[in-house]
Design a protein around this motif. Structure first.
Motif, short mmCIF file in Angstrom:
data_model
loop_
_atom_site.label_atom_id
_atom_site.label_comp_id
_atom_site.label_asym_id
_atom_site.label_seq_id
_atom_site.Cartn_x
_atom_site.Cartn_y
_atom_site.Cartn_z
N LEU A 131 -11.00 8.54 3.57
CA LEU A 131 -9.59 8.57 4.06
C LEU A 131 -9.42 7.37 4.83
N LEU A 132 -8.19 6.93 5.39
CA LEU A 132 -7.96 5.64 5.93
C LEU A 132 -8.44 5.74 7.35
N THR A 133 -8.26 6.86 8.07
CA THR A 133 -8.80 6.90 9.32
C THR A 133 -10.20 7.51 9.51
N GLY A 134 -10.99 7.24 8.36
CA GLY A 134 -12.62 7.50 8.36
C GLY A 134 -12.54 9.21 7.88
N GLY A 135 -14.02 8.97 7.41
CA GLY A 135 -14.39 10.39 6.82
C GLY A 135 -13.89 10.68 5.28
N TRP A 182 3.78 -1.72 0.87
CA TRP A 182 4.79 -2.80 0.10
C TRP A 182 5.96 -2.29 -0.20
N CYS A 183 5.95 -1.03 -0.47
CA CYS A 183 7.13 -0.08 -1.31
C CYS A 183 8.18 0.35 -0.59
N PHE A 194 -0.79 18.20 3.04
CA PHE A 194 -0.23 17.02 2.59
C PHE A 194 -1.24 16.14 2.49
N LEU A 195 -1.22 15.19 1.42
CA LEU A 195 -2.26 14.22 1.34
C LEU A 195 -1.46 12.82 0.82
N GLY A 196 -1.60 11.89 1.53
CA GLY A 196 -1.07 10.58 0.96
C GLY A 196 -2.24 9.98 0.21
N VAL A 197 -1.91 9.06 -1.04
CA VAL A 197 -2.98 8.28 -1.58
C VAL A 197 -2.31 7.06 -1.41
N ASN A 198 -3.01 6.25 -0.96
CA ASN A 198 -2.60 4.59 -0.73
C ASN A 198 -3.13 3.68 -1.77
N LEU A 199 -2.11 2.95 -2.26
CA LEU A 199 -2.47 2.05 -3.49
C LEU A 199 -2.25 0.78 -3.28
N ARG A 200 -3.16 -0.07 -3.64
CA ARG A 200 -2.85 -1.74 -3.73
C ARG A 200 -2.47 -2.27 -2.41
N ASP A 201 -3.40 -1.89 -1.25
CA ASP A 201 -3.27 -2.30 0.08
C ASP A 201 -4.39 -2.60 0.79
N SER A 202 -4.01 -3.48 1.88
CA SER A 202 -5.45 -3.53 2.58
C SER A 202 -5.26 -2.55 3.52
N ASP A 259 -5.69 -2.75 6.79
CA ASP A 259 -4.89 -2.73 8.11
C ASP A 259 -3.48 -2.51 7.68
N ALA A 260 -3.05 -2.89 6.51
CA ALA A 260 -1.69 -2.78 6.24
C ALA A 260 -1.34 -1.31 5.93
N ALA A 261 -2.21 -0.57 5.40
CA ALA A 261 -1.99 0.62 5.30
C ALA A 261 -2.01 1.65 6.58
N LYS A 262 -2.83 1.40 7.25
CA LYS A 262 -2.93 1.79 8.66
C LYS A 262 -1.87 1.49 9.33
N ALA A 263 -1.33 0.51 9.28
CA ALA A 263 -0.16 0.13 10.28
C ALA A 263 1.32 0.76 9.64
N PHE A 264 1.39 0.88 8.30
CA PHE A 264 2.37 1.77 7.85
C PHE A 264 2.43 3.10 8.20
#
Length: 181
Positions: free
Chosen positions: A52-56, A76-77, A101-109, A111-116
């Motif tokens: 997960l982006l937030t850990g775990g 970026w989308c 719900f579950l997001g699946v972040n693609l092609r990001d860093s 930091d960019a994903a967390k900021a979004f």
């Protein structure tokens, strides 16, 4: 050469899903391009698990018995930005009805994903920079954003391969959540 072979192997599930006789042939595509499957025609999803982006960690099997809305997105989308508030509103409107719900972040860093995500959504997202989770689906999204609704039995019930809005998504999630298991 080795990298090319690895990419080709990753694309095999996508090619299989696009070939004739796929699960989509057994499902109904609405005038708005939403694919919905009758309960007896629903395919199983691939393994959905990761960091997960937030850990775990997250594993789809932990949510068996719930309707799980999986949204593929990237910071970026532009359409992903446009649908984020609607996804969060649908999550809030349906979580008491047995949906998550579950997001699946693609092609990001990271930091960019967390900021979004910060201040936009309250549900978790997998960090999947290579797009492996999307490619592993027998029904991989062919565009980002894409949303897959998984029923309480863990089968794919609906697919939206474009941005969605709350007035479209909420009734789909509520209908699937109301089904008997």
């Amino acid at each position: 050469m080795r990298r090319l072979a690895a990419v080709a192997l990753m694309l095999l599930p996508m090619a299989a899903a696009c070939s004739g006789g796929s699960w989509e042939d057994k499902c109904e595509t609405t005038a708005k391009g939403v694919i919905e499957c009758a309960a007896d025609q629903r395919p199983d999803p691939p393994k959905v698990a990761g960091d997960l982006l937030t850990g775990g960690r997250y594993d789809l099997t932990q949510d068996r018995g719930k309707v799980v809305v999986v949204n593929f997105w990237g910071s970026w989308c532009a359409p992903c930005r446009a649908e984020a508030d609607d996804l969060e509103a649908t999550y809030q409107a349906t979580k008491d009805k047995g949906a998550t719900f579950l997001g699946v972040n693609l092609r990001d860093s990271p930091d960019a994903a967390k900021a979004f995500e910060e201040g936009r959504v309250t549900y978790p997202s997998l960090f999947d920079p290579s797009g492996k989770v999307a490619l592993d689906f027998d029904v991989p999204p062919n565009a980002i954003p894409a949303t897959v609704v998984i029923d309480r039995d863990g089968r794919i019930a609906a697919v939206i391969r474009r941005a969605t809005v709350q007035t479209e998504l909420t009734p789909i999630v509520e209908r699937i959540a109301a089904e008997a298991t």
